[in-house]
Design a protein around this motif. Structure first.
Motif, PDB file in Angstrom:
ATOM      1  N   GLY A 152      59.488 122.320  58.365  1.00  0.00           N
ATOM      2  CA  GLY A 152      59.919 121.117  57.658  1.00  0.00           C
ATOM      3  C   GLY A 152      60.924 120.251  58.380  1.00  0.00           C
ATOM      4  N   THR A 153      60.875 120.203  59.716  1.00  0.00           N
ATOM      5  CA  THR A 153      61.786 119.319  60.446  1.00  0.00           C
ATOM      6  C   THR A 153      61.398 117.869  60.190  1.00  0.00           C
ATOM      7  OG1 THR A 153      61.916 121.012  62.172  1.00  0.00           O
ATOM      8  CG2 THR A 153      62.826 118.837  62.687  1.00  0.00           C
ATOM      9  N   LEU A 154      62.400 117.044  59.893  1.00  0.00           N
ATOM     10  CA  LEU A 154      62.154 115.639  59.547  1.00  0.00           C
ATOM     11  C   LEU A 154      62.937 114.740  60.494  1.00  0.00           C
ATOM     12  CD1 LEU A 154      61.119 113.365  57.659  1.00  0.00           C
ATOM     13  CD2 LEU A 154      63.116 113.820  56.201  1.00  0.00           C
ATOM     14  N   PHE A 155      62.225 113.878  61.231  1.00  0.00           N
ATOM     15  CA  PHE A 155      62.824 112.860  62.080  1.00  0.00           C
ATOM     16  C   PHE A 155      62.525 111.495  61.454  1.00  0.00           C
ATOM     17  CE2 PHE A 155      61.882 116.413  64.849  1.00  0.00           C
ATOM     18  CZ  PHE A 155      62.970 116.495  65.711  1.00  0.00           C
ATOM     19  N   GLN A 156      63.562 110.742  61.104  1.00  0.00           N
ATOM     20  CA  GLN A 156      63.326 109.434  60.512  1.00  0.00           C
ATOM     21  C   GLN A 156      64.478 108.479  60.821  1.00  0.00           C
ATOM     22  OE1 GLN A 156      62.957 109.990  56.264  1.00  0.00           O
ATOM     23  NE2 GLN A 156      65.062 110.682  55.995  1.00  0.00           N
ATOM     24  N   ARG A 198      58.725 109.883  61.125  1.00  0.00           N
ATOM     25  CA  ARG A 198      58.373 108.643  60.437  1.00  0.00           C
ATOM     26  C   ARG A 198      59.490 107.598  60.560  1.00  0.00           C
ATOM     27  NH1 ARG A 198      58.768 111.242  54.335  1.00  0.00           N
ATOM     28  NH2 ARG A 198      61.047 111.231  54.132  1.00  0.00           N
ATOM     29  N   TYR A 199      59.074 106.321  60.563  1.00  0.00           N
ATOM     30  CA  TYR A 199      59.993 105.179  60.553  1.00  0.00           C
ATOM     31  C   TYR A 199      60.991 105.222  61.702  1.00  0.00           C
ATOM     32  CZ  TYR A 199      58.156 105.294  55.778  1.00  0.00           C
ATOM     33  OH  TYR A 199      57.322 105.376  54.686  1.00  0.00           O
ATOM     34  N   ASN A 200      60.514 105.607  62.879  1.00  0.00           N
ATOM     35  CA  ASN A 200      61.331 105.569  64.083  1.00  0.00           C
ATOM     36  C   ASN A 200      60.836 104.462  64.996  1.00  0.00           C
ATOM     37  OD1 ASN A 200      62.846 108.294  63.706  1.00  0.00           O
ATOM     38  ND2 ASN A 200      60.688 108.846  63.482  1.00  0.00           N
ATOM     39  N   ILE A 201      61.707 103.969  65.868  1.00  0.00           N
ATOM     40  CA  ILE A 201      61.330 102.985  66.877  1.00  0.00           C
ATOM     41  C   ILE A 201      61.636 103.567  68.245  1.00  0.00           C
ATOM     42  CG2 ILE A 201      61.814 100.709  67.857  1.00  0.00           C
ATOM     43  CD1 ILE A 201      62.353  99.709  65.031  1.00  0.00           C
ATOM     44  N   SER A 202      60.616 103.615  69.086  1.00  0.00           N
ATOM     45  CA  SER A 202      60.740 104.082  70.463  1.00  0.00           C
ATOM     46  C   SER A 202      60.486 102.906  71.389  1.00  0.00           C
ATOM     47  CB  SER A 202      59.727 105.206  70.729  1.00  0.00           C
ATOM     48  OG  SER A 202      59.623 105.481  72.112  1.00  0.00           O
ATOM     49  N   GLN A 203      61.460 102.618  72.255  1.00  0.00           N
ATOM     50  CA  GLN A 203      61.370 101.462  73.146  1.00  0.00           C
ATOM     51  C   GLN A 203      61.587 101.917  74.590  1.00  0.00           C
ATOM     52  OE1 GLN A 203      63.653  97.628  72.356  1.00  0.00           O
ATOM     53  NE2 GLN A 203      64.833  98.431  74.093  1.00  0.00           N
ATOM     54  N   ASN A 204      60.617 101.631  75.429  1.00  0.00           N
ATOM     55  CA  ASN A 204      60.714 101.904  76.865  1.00  0.00           C
ATOM     56  C   ASN A 204      60.959 103.382  77.166  1.00  0.00           C
ATOM     57  OD1 ASN A 204      60.361  99.161  77.493  1.00  0.00           O
ATOM     58  ND2 ASN A 204      62.557  98.768  77.359  1.00  0.00           N
ATOM     59  N   ASP A 205      60.431 104.263  76.335  1.00  0.00           N
ATOM     60  CA  ASP A 205      60.452 105.682  76.666  1.00  0.00           C
ATOM     61  C   ASP A 205      59.290 105.957  77.612  1.00  0.00           C
ATOM     62  OD1 ASP A 205      62.693 106.511  75.233  1.00  0.00           O
ATOM     63  OD2 ASP A 205      61.559 106.677  73.365  1.00  0.00           O
ATOM     64  N   GLY A 206      59.585 106.607  78.728  1.00  0.00           N
ATOM     65  CA  GLY A 206      58.584 106.772  79.770  1.00  0.00           C
ATOM     66  C   GLY A 206      57.653 107.927  79.536  1.00  0.00           C
ATOM     67  N   ASP A 207      56.871 108.225  80.552  1.00  0.00           N
ATOM     68  CA  ASP A 207      55.879 109.295  80.449  1.00  0.00           C
ATOM     69  C   ASP A 207      55.920 110.172  81.693  1.00  0.00           C
ATOM     70  OD1 ASP A 207      54.901 107.460  82.243  1.00  0.00           O
ATOM     71  OD2 ASP A 207      52.931 107.246  81.313  1.00  0.00           O
ATOM     72  N   ALA A 256      52.912 115.531  60.971  1.00  0.00           N
ATOM     73  CA  ALA A 256      52.539 114.177  60.552  1.00  0.00           C
ATOM     74  C   ALA A 256      53.441 113.173  61.260  1.00  0.00           C
ATOM     75  CB  ALA A 256      52.677 114.034  59.042  1.00  0.00           C
ATOM     76  N   ILE A 257      52.840 112.194  61.904  1.00  0.00           N
ATOM     77  CA  ILE A 257      53.568 111.135  62.605  1.00  0.00           C
ATOM     78  C   ILE A 257      53.064 109.808  62.047  1.00  0.00           C
ATOM     79  CG2 ILE A 257      54.035 110.093  64.858  1.00  0.00           C
ATOM     80  CD1 ILE A 257      53.634 112.802  66.146  1.00  0.00           C
ATOM     81  N   TYR A 258      53.927 109.127  61.285  1.00  0.00           N
ATOM     82  CA  TYR A 258      53.438 107.893  60.656  1.00  0.00           C
ATOM     83  C   TYR A 258      54.515 106.811  60.560  1.00  0.00           C
ATOM     84  CZ  TYR A 258      55.436 109.829  56.226  1.00  0.00           C
ATOM     85  OH  TYR A 258      56.251 110.352  55.250  1.00  0.00           O
ATOM     86  N   ASP A 259      54.027 105.567  60.547  1.00  0.00           N
ATOM     87  CA  ASP A 259      54.859 104.370  60.375  1.00  0.00           C
ATOM     88  C   ASP A 259      55.965 104.272  61.418  1.00  0.00           C
ATOM     89  OD1 ASP A 259      53.985 102.741  57.949  1.00  0.00           O
ATOM     90  OD2 ASP A 259      53.967 104.767  57.137  1.00  0.00           O
ATOM     91  N   ASN A 260      55.628 104.619  62.654  1.00  0.00           N
ATOM     92  CA  ASN A 260      56.545 104.471  63.772  1.00  0.00           C
ATOM     93  C   ASN A 260      56.105 103.326  64.675  1.00  0.00           C
ATOM     94  OD1 ASN A 260      58.130 107.186  63.482  1.00  0.00           O
ATOM     95  ND2 ASN A 260      55.971 107.785  63.424  1.00  0.00           N
ATOM     96  N   ILE A 292      50.341 106.710  51.907  1.00  0.00           N
ATOM     97  CA  ILE A 292      50.788 108.053  52.279  1.00  0.00           C
ATOM     98  C   ILE A 292      51.626 108.614  51.140  1.00  0.00           C
ATOM     99  CG2 ILE A 292      52.173 109.401  53.899  1.00  0.00           C
ATOM    100  CD1 ILE A 292      51.546 107.306  56.020  1.00  0.00           C
ATOM    101  N   PRO A 293      51.215 109.701  50.552  1.00  0.00           N
ATOM    102  CA  PRO A 293      52.025 110.308  49.479  1.00  0.00           C
ATOM    103  C   PRO A 293      53.362 110.805  50.027  1.00  0.00           C
ATOM    104  CG  PRO A 293      49.786 111.201  49.527  1.00  0.00           C
ATOM    105  CD  PRO A 293      49.963 110.438  50.787  1.00  0.00           C
ATOM    106  N   ASP A 294      54.369 110.797  49.176  1.00  0.00           N
ATOM    107  CA  ASP A 294      55.686 111.330  49.562  1.00  0.00           C
ATOM    108  C   ASP A 294      56.164 110.731  50.875  1.00  0.00           C
ATOM    109  OD1 ASP A 294      55.670 113.066  47.311  1.00  0.00           O
ATOM    110  OD2 ASP A 294      54.421 114.478  48.435  1.00  0.00           O
ATOM    111  N   ASN A 295      56.141 109.393  50.930  1.00  0.00           N
ATOM    112  CA  ASN A 295      56.420 108.691  52.184  1.00  0.00           C
ATOM    113  C   ASN A 295      57.899 108.426  52.432  1.00  0.00           C
ATOM    114  OD1 ASN A 295      57.071 106.530  50.482  1.00  0.00           O
ATOM    115  ND2 ASN A 295      55.068 105.547  50.728  1.00  0.00           N
TER     116      ASN A 295
END
Length: 513
Positions: free
Chosen positions: A326-330, A357-366, A383-387, A484-487
């Motif tokens: 249940g780790t949550l990143f938001q 969910r609801y994160n913004i990633s900018q110029n993260d490389g690969d 689940a990865i959504y609305d990022n 998405i339920p429980d968003n």
């Protein structure tokens, strides 16, 4: 690629109010009546009583020879420097803690460890609050072969140690090894439960309002030799000692040699409003700005993570490693790291129900193979959504090296001119926007192809000035998202998330806002 290749040997519950983008107040105990001692290194007298500013002690050795009791206070004089190790004895309680702080005026009092294992060492004690101190050791030009720590709280065969507050401290220039494994960890502030006979753990930990810089190992770490449980049957120890009541909030970590913040054995830990600016800089293995290990229901939100660079090893802003539930990143902002997210475990460490969910990633490389890497095995129901993934310089957006299936929903992927790849045939993609993506997943039957029409992307420097990722009125992502339920109910910008007709991406406001 195996777990060891990604990370070496290293390895949702959220209160509704925590979704509000306002830093909550942290409550501290009102000190109970006790004895107040004073320390003025360089001008005090170790033969004096130490109970007034005019009879202050002179050395850390004297302060370390005293057994303190509940409600006692040790105050170090501002503007002074004490060299050596402070090892206080005795325990307080949550209602009557032992307080170590400063008095007078001027700069924070300095405690310099002089190449010590720990500059402040609390061993088999509890009920401590450390406030307004400057803690350092020797400046690490590179990784040290030995473990070293600025503030080291270690309980050995102790049972549960309760109530530890680190507030307003500056921990810097701590050398040490790149050794995140339990037993002999290095870092800025480390809580370590060890021993072999009595199950040992911690509760009620707060690390808040503090700064960390030029520290090797891990900036802020909970660690344990009591890791064995169903998710980690091969873990060290003969049982599982959960570390509960952990709050890591409003800290700034810069130029870190290894990881920024690592929660191990945590139960419902909350990590929020922190800034990690530069990590993995003295790396011998892969690192992350904030990550979890063998923990349940860790919430990681409202953080800024940037500047991760571990050479060829990879430096991810975030990581869900082994044995987590249940780790949550938001609501996090990630930028200019060599990767955004690593989902990695091993066959014997199952991690399940992680949400990004609801994160913004900018110029993260690969550099490590993808902005998002799904590696190893036994990551279930992620689940990865609305990022938003705005990566105009990355060749690979997603690289799935495992058999795991991730649900990618309502995400915006912006790649480089000529196209960035999504190398993932196992996951399910639904209602995502793909701009400059060369391999749009065939599973996405409601894909939006083309520019999301952000108002001004690529210019954010922190979570609080990321308004360039609002959608224009003409964006094709307006009201094009799947339900998405429980968003979580709230987006990156604090807007309510509708149950139907949601936007794609991290902005759920009216388009053009």
């Amino acid at each position: 690629m195996t777990a060891s290749m990604i990370r070496g040997t290293a390895a949702a519950a959220i209160v509704a109010a925590a979704c509000i983008a306002v830093t909550p107040m942290v409550a501290y105990a009102s000190p109970a009546a006790g004895t107040h001692y004073y320390l003025s290194c360089g001008s005090g007298n170790d033969s004096a009583a130490g109970s007034s500013t005019s009879t202050a002690w002179n050395s850390l050795a004297k302060a370390s020879s005293v057994t303190f009791g509940p409600g006692d206070t040790l105050s170090l004089r501002d503007g002074t420097t004490c060299t050596g190790v402070l090892t206080p004895h005795g325990s307080g309680t949550a209602s009557a803690p032992i307080t170590i702080n400063s008095y007078g005026s001027g700069s924070l009092p300095k405690i310099v460890g002089n190449n010590a294992r720990a500059t402040i060492y609390l061993h088999n004690v509890q009920g401590y609050e450390l406030d307004n101190l400057d803690v350092s050791d020797v400046s690490p030009a590179a990784q040290n072969a030995n473990p070293q720590t600025g503030i080291y709280i270690e309980n050995t065969d102790y049972g549960n140690g309760n109530h530890y507050v680190i507030n307003g401290v500056n921990v810097h220039n701590v050398a040490g090894c790149d050794c995140p494994n339990p037993g002999q960890p290095s870092g800025g502030v480390v809580f370590n439960a060890d021993g072999a006979n009595t199950l040992t753990s911690f509760s009620d930990i707060k690390v808040v309002n503090s700064t960390f810089s030029n520290d090797n190992g891990v900036g802020i770490l909970t660690s344990s030799l009591w890791q064995k449980r169903a998710q980690y049957p091969g873990g060290p120890g003969t049982g599982y000692g959960p570390i509960s009541g952990v709050l890591v909030q409003d800290n700034t970590l810069t130029n870190m040699g290894g990881d920024g913040i690592n929660i191990a054995n945590g139960q419902h830990a909350l990590v929020q409003y922190n800034t990690v600016a530069g990590f993995g800089l003295h790396a011998t293995t892969s690192h992350a700005g904030i990550w979890t290990w063998n923990s349940d229901y860790t919430t990681i939100q409202y953080n800024n993570v940037g500047g991760g660079n571990a050479g060829q090893n990879g430096a991810f802003a975030f990581d869900v490693d082994g044995g987590n539930t249940g780790t949550l990143f938001q609501y996090n902002f990630s930028h200019d790291n060599t990767g955004f997210m690593l989902l990695c475990a091993t066959q014997t460490l199952v991690s399940t129900n992680q949400t990004v969910r609801y994160n913004i990633s900018q110029n993260d490389g690969d550099l490590s193979g993808g902005v998002i890497i799904l590696a190893c095995s036994t990551q279930t129901n992620p689940a990865i959504y609305d990022n938003v993934f705005y990566e105009p310089n990355s060749t690979t957006m997603v690289d799935n090296l495992s058999q795991n299936s991730v649900a990618f929903t309502n995400d915006i992927f912006v790649g480089k001119n000529g196209g960035s790849a999504i190398n993932d045939s196992n996951s399910v993609y639904r209602n995502n926007n793909y701009d400059n993506i060369s391999t749009v997943p065939s599973s996405d039957k409601a894909a939006v192809i083309g520019s999301p029409k952000f108002t001004s992307p690529g210019n954010a420097t922190s979570r609080t000035n990321a308004s360039g990722y609002h959608l224009q009125d003409s964006s094709p992502d307006c009201h094009a998202g799947a339900s998405i339920p429980d968003n979580g109910g709230v987006d990156f910008f604090g807007n309510s998330v509708p149950s139907d007709g949601a936007n794609i991406g991290a902005d759920q406001g009216s388009c053009g806002a």
